[in-house]
Design a protein around this motif. Structure first.
Motif, PDB file in Angstrom:
ATOM      1  N   ALA A 187       0.827  -1.201   0.000  1.00  0.00           N
ATOM      2  CA  ALA A 187       0.000   0.000   0.000  1.00  0.00           C
ATOM      3  C   ALA A 187       0.860   1.250   0.000  1.00  0.00           C
ATOM      4  O   ALA A 187       2.044   1.224   0.363  1.00  0.00           O
ATOM      5  CB  ALA A 187      -0.923   0.017   1.213  1.00  0.00           C
ATOM      6  N   PHE A 188       0.256   2.350  -0.436  1.00  0.00           N
ATOM      7  CA  PHE A 188       0.803   3.678  -0.203  1.00  0.00           C
ATOM      8  C   PHE A 188       0.085   4.237   1.014  1.00  0.00           C
ATOM      9  O   PHE A 188      -1.144   4.191   1.091  1.00  0.00           O
ATOM     10  CB  PHE A 188       0.569   4.586  -1.412  1.00  0.00           C
ATOM     11  N   ALA A 189       0.841   4.759   1.964  1.00  0.00           N
ATOM     12  CA  ALA A 189       0.223   5.271   3.183  1.00  0.00           C
ATOM     13  C   ALA A 189       1.003   6.478   3.683  1.00  0.00           C
ATOM     14  O   ALA A 189       2.089   6.793   3.178  1.00  0.00           O
ATOM     15  CB  ALA A 189       0.179   4.176   4.250  1.00  0.00           C
ATOM     16  N   THR A 190       0.425   7.147   4.651  1.00  0.00           N
ATOM     17  CA  THR A 190       1.082   8.305   5.242  1.00  0.00           C
ATOM     18  C   THR A 190       0.907   8.294   6.739  1.00  0.00           C
ATOM     19  O   THR A 190      -0.150   7.907   7.252  1.00  0.00           O
ATOM     20  CB  THR A 190       0.528   9.622   4.661  1.00  0.00           C
ATOM     21  N   THR A 191       1.951   8.706   7.445  1.00  0.00           N
ATOM     22  CA  THR A 191       1.881   8.852   8.896  1.00  0.00           C
ATOM     23  C   THR A 191       1.811  10.318   9.283  1.00  0.00           C
ATOM     24  O   THR A 191       1.811  10.648  10.461  1.00  0.00           O
ATOM     25  CB  THR A 191       3.114   8.206   9.557  1.00  0.00           C
ATOM     26  N   SER A 192       1.774  11.198   8.284  1.00  0.00           N
ATOM     27  CA  SER A 192       1.661  12.643   8.549  1.00  0.00           C
ATOM     28  C   SER A 192       0.498  13.189   7.736  1.00  0.00           C
ATOM     29  O   SER A 192       0.567  13.281   6.513  1.00  0.00           O
ATOM     30  CB  SER A 192       2.956  13.357   8.163  1.00  0.00           C
ATOM     31  N   GLY A 193      -0.597  13.518   8.412  1.00  0.00           N
ATOM     32  CA  GLY A 193      -1.767  14.020   7.704  1.00  0.00           C
ATOM     33  C   GLY A 193      -2.557  12.898   7.068  1.00  0.00           C
ATOM     34  O   GLY A 193      -2.556  11.754   7.519  1.00  0.00           O
ATOM     35  N   LYS A 194      -3.215  13.220   5.978  1.00  0.00           N
ATOM     36  CA  LYS A 194      -4.054  12.259   5.264  1.00  0.00           C
ATOM     37  C   LYS A 194      -3.789  12.365   3.761  1.00  0.00           C
ATOM     38  O   LYS A 194      -3.392  13.414   3.252  1.00  0.00           O
ATOM     39  CB  LYS A 194      -5.541  12.537   5.527  1.00  0.00           C
ATOM     40  N   LEU A 195      -4.030  11.268   3.059  1.00  0.00           N
ATOM     41  CA  LEU A 195      -4.038  11.283   1.601  1.00  0.00           C
ATOM     42  C   LEU A 195      -5.441  11.634   1.135  1.00  0.00           C
ATOM     43  O   LEU A 195      -6.419  11.296   1.783  1.00  0.00           O
ATOM     44  CB  LEU A 195      -3.632   9.915   1.047  1.00  0.00           C
ATOM     45  N   LYS A 196      -5.545  12.309   0.012  1.00  0.00           N
ATOM     46  CA  LYS A 196      -6.863  12.613  -0.551  1.00  0.00           C
ATOM     47  C   LYS A 196      -6.777  12.457  -2.057  1.00  0.00           C
ATOM     48  O   LYS A 196      -5.948  13.078  -2.719  1.00  0.00           O
ATOM     49  CB  LYS A 196      -7.313  14.023  -0.179  1.00  0.00           C
ATOM     50  N   GLY A 197      -7.644  11.614  -2.591  1.00  0.00           N
ATOM     51  CA  GLY A 197      -7.584  11.292  -4.005  1.00  0.00           C
ATOM     52  C   GLY A 197      -6.702  10.084  -4.232  1.00  0.00           C
ATOM     53  O   GLY A 197      -5.777   9.802  -3.460  1.00  0.00           O
ATOM     54  N   SER A 198      -6.985   9.334  -5.280  1.00  0.00           N
ATOM     55  CA  SER A 198      -6.227   8.126  -5.571  1.00  0.00           C
ATOM     56  C   SER A 198      -4.863   8.467  -6.161  1.00  0.00           C
ATOM     57  O   SER A 198      -4.711   9.419  -6.928  1.00  0.00           O
ATOM     58  CB  SER A 198      -7.004   7.245  -6.566  1.00  0.00           C
ATOM     59  N   VAL A 199      -3.853   7.683  -5.785  1.00  0.00           N
ATOM     60  CA  VAL A 199      -2.511   7.846  -6.343  1.00  0.00           C
ATOM     61  C   VAL A 199      -2.321   6.975  -7.582  1.00  0.00           C
ATOM     62  O   VAL A 199      -1.251   6.965  -8.181  1.00  0.00           O
ATOM     63  CB  VAL A 199      -1.430   7.500  -5.293  1.00  0.00           C
ATOM     64  N   ARG A 200      -3.341   6.258  -7.958  1.00  0.00           N
ATOM     65  CA  ARG A 200      -3.227   5.294  -9.050  1.00  0.00           C
ATOM     66  C   ARG A 200      -2.972   5.987 -10.384  1.00  0.00           C
ATOM     67  O   ARG A 200      -3.662   6.923 -10.768  1.00  0.00           O
ATOM     68  CB  ARG A 200      -4.513   4.466  -9.131  1.00  0.00           C
ATOM     69  N   ASN A 201      -1.953   5.535 -11.092  1.00  0.00           N
ATOM     70  CA  ASN A 201      -1.744   5.921 -12.488  1.00  0.00           C
ATOM     71  C   ASN A 201      -1.096   4.745 -13.222  1.00  0.00           C
ATOM     72  O   ASN A 201       0.083   4.521 -13.161  1.00  0.00           O
ATOM     73  CB  ASN A 201      -0.910   7.212 -12.608  1.00  0.00           C
ATOM     74  N   ASP A 202      -1.941   3.978 -13.878  1.00  0.00           N
ATOM     75  CA  ASP A 202      -1.501   2.783 -14.591  1.00  0.00           C
ATOM     76  C   ASP A 202      -2.168   2.751 -15.954  1.00  0.00           C
ATOM     77  O   ASP A 202      -2.493   3.810 -16.516  1.00  0.00           O
ATOM     78  CB  ASP A 202      -1.816   1.520 -13.774  1.00  0.00           C
ATOM     79  N   ALA A 203      -2.403   1.559 -16.490  1.00  0.00           N
ATOM     80  CA  ALA A 203      -2.986   1.438 -17.831  1.00  0.00           C
ATOM     81  C   ALA A 203      -4.362   2.079 -17.928  1.00  0.00           C
ATOM     82  O   ALA A 203      -4.818   2.420 -19.019  1.00  0.00           O
ATOM     83  CB  ALA A 203      -3.059  -0.040 -18.227  1.00  0.00           C
ATOM     84  N   ARG A 204      -5.048   2.253 -16.793  1.00  0.00           N
ATOM     85  CA  ARG A 204      -6.357   2.888 -16.821  1.00  0.00           C
ATOM     86  C   ARG A 204      -6.266   4.371 -17.150  1.00  0.00           C
ATOM     87  O   ARG A 204      -7.218   4.957 -17.656  1.00  0.00           O
ATOM     88  CB  ARG A 204      -7.045   2.729 -15.463  1.00  0.00           C
ATOM     89  N   ARG A 205      -5.121   4.985 -16.825  1.00  0.00           N
ATOM     90  CA  ARG A 205      -5.010   6.426 -16.955  1.00  0.00           C
ATOM     91  C   ARG A 205      -3.876   6.889 -17.861  1.00  0.00           C
ATOM     92  O   ARG A 205      -3.788   8.073 -18.189  1.00  0.00           O
ATOM     93  CB  ARG A 205      -4.824   7.052 -15.562  1.00  0.00           C
ATOM     94  N   LEU A 206      -3.002   5.981 -18.252  1.00  0.00           N
ATOM     95  CA  LEU A 206      -1.853   6.339 -19.078  1.00  0.00           C
ATOM     96  C   LEU A 206      -2.031   5.828 -20.496  1.00  0.00           C
ATOM     97  O   LEU A 206      -2.654   4.793 -20.726  1.00  0.00           O
ATOM     98  CB  LEU A 206      -0.572   5.750 -18.478  1.00  0.00           C
ATOM     99  N   ASP A 207      -1.448   6.550 -21.460  1.00  0.00           N
ATOM    100  CA  ASP A 207      -1.508   6.079 -22.845  1.00  0.00           C
ATOM    101  C   ASP A 207      -0.290   5.196 -23.123  1.00  0.00           C
ATOM    102  O   ASP A 207       0.661   5.144 -22.332  1.00  0.00           O
ATOM    103  CB  ASP A 207      -1.596   7.258 -23.816  1.00  0.00           C
TER     104      ASP A 207
END
Length: 410
Positions: free
Chosen positions: A231-251
């Motif tokens: 997983a991608f995670a954070t111990t400082s603050g919060k994540l907002k929005g997906s970090v995903r960038n793979d075949a679904r979003r890249l050409d």
């Protein structure tokens, strides 16, 4: 005047008159049975009475149970139905709930109560075991502490603030529990590759996103949990929005370039454990040969694609630097001593300029801001591990594991 006695009864056929006749007791007669009486069905229970009782217990809409109970009592009186006790109980419970609702409404506490009630239901629905997390799930860790044994988390939409996002998983081999050290080493090695496939453009990752993983505990291993969740995670603050960038979003052009760049980053991170070449010259030479081979593959991949006109020149410039770095790493792989190794590996590192990479990325519409830890052509990051534990039915904590890995992703 004397009345003569009645004549003696005639004997049955075949019997004559004689002493003892008529018999001293009446002749037996066929028994008589009355006609069967019609079956009496028991009175039916009022459905409204049942509904009033259930509504009164649940208290979802207090006045509704009161209304249903009133109608039920009238129906019972008119039709002789059963259920009077249930109707009265429903009326009483609903009356109490209605009064409480009115008090809360007047005091302003009803809204808070209802919000808390709904949040409790939502939390129960979203609560999931760490064994059941799936690729793409965004989650919140109860209490906000990631670096501890975690049994269950709350899965939330990625648009909402969250602690982590699952990038994938891999299965551990064997039937015996491998131990914390072994699992940590494998997680450090394999989770990075999993994450690169999920978020291929590491430059686009939020600065607070770190590599993280959940490993099985001894307890969860026994019930079939043999997978490491990355997983991608954070111990400082919060994540907002997906970090995903793979075949679904890249050409396809973006994916070709990133696969080549990510392969180079991974092989750089797989260097020897020793800090000085003098301490393990053979190990460093072997690693240099691996880096040279990966750069050869990167050059082949970049040459084999027909790039858009706006990206052709920047990619060609990057390709020339890749070829030069490949030759220097090949020389480092056969270096006679540590000094020769330093000479050629340093030249290879200088050959890959960050400005050339930024230009190629810009032409391909990829992120152009290097990670904060980036220096020259490569960077290193950390990977921390946690442990999943227990099952849905038995929440037992497992041990925690942590490790570190190097690369450009985090």
């Amino acid at each position: 005047m004397d009345i003569p006695p009645p004549p003696a009864p005639e004997p049955p056929p075949g019997q004559g008159h004689g002493p003892g006749w008529p018999p001293p007791y009446p002749v037996p007669q066929q028994p008589w049975y009355p006609y069967p009486q019609p079956f009496q069905e028991p009175a039916k229970t009022s459905g409204l009475a049942i509904a009033s009782l259930v509504t009164g217990i649940v208290c979802c809409v207090p006045p509704l149970g009161l209304v249903l109970g009133g109608f039920a009592l009238a129906q019972i009186r008119k039709k002789g139905l059963r259920g009077k006790g249930m109707a009265i109980t429903g009326v009483v419970l609903s009356s109490i709930a209605t009064v409480l609702a009115l008090v809360l409404a007047v005091s302003g506490g009803f809204g808070a109560f209802w919000d808390g009630f709904r949040e409790g239901i939502d939390d129960a629905k979203s609560r999931r075991s760490t064994m059941d997390l799936r690729k793409g799930d965004c989650f919140v860790v109860p209490g906000g502490e990631l670096e501890r044994e975690v049994v269950k988390v709350n899965v939330v939409p990625c648009a909402e603030p969250h602690d982590g996002e699952v990038s994938g998983s891999f299965k551990l081999d064997g039937s015996a529990f491998p131990g914390e050290q072994r699992m940590t080493a494998l997680a450090d090695q394999k989770c990075w590759a999993v994450e690169q496939e999920y978020a291929m453009d590491s430059w686009a990752l939020p600065v607070e996103a770190e590599s993280y993983y959940y490993t099985p505990s001894q307890q969860s291993w026994k019930v079939g949990d043999h997978s490491v969740t990355c997983a991608f995670a954070t111990t400082s603050g919060k994540l907002k929005g997906s970090v995903r960038n793979d075949a679904r979003r890249l050409d396809p052009d973006q994916m070709t370039y990133l696969r080549a760049a990510n392969a180079y980053d991974r092989v750089l991170a797989a260097g020897p454990d020793q800090d000085r070449v003098e301490d393990d010259l053979d190990g460093f030479k072997k690693w240099a040969g691996q880096v040279s081979e990966v750069l050869t593959q990167e050059g082949t991949r970049l040459r084999g694609r027909s790039w858009p006109s706006t990206a052709q020149d920047p990619v060609d410039a990057r390709l020339k630097e890749v070829d030069l770095a490949q030759k220097e790493w090949a020389k480092a792989a056969v270096a006679a001593d540590a000094d020769a190794f330093y000479l050629h590996s340093g030249a290879a590192d200088r050959a890959l300029r960050q400005a050339t990479e930024v230009a190629a990325r810009s032409a391909l519409h990829l992120a152009t801001t290097p990670p904060a830890t980036d220096s020259g052509g490569s960077s290193s990051g950390g990977a921390d591990g946690g442990s999943s534990g227990g099952t849905d039915s038995e929440e037992t904590d497992g041990g925690s594991g942590s490790g570190s890995g190097s690369g450009t992703e985090v």
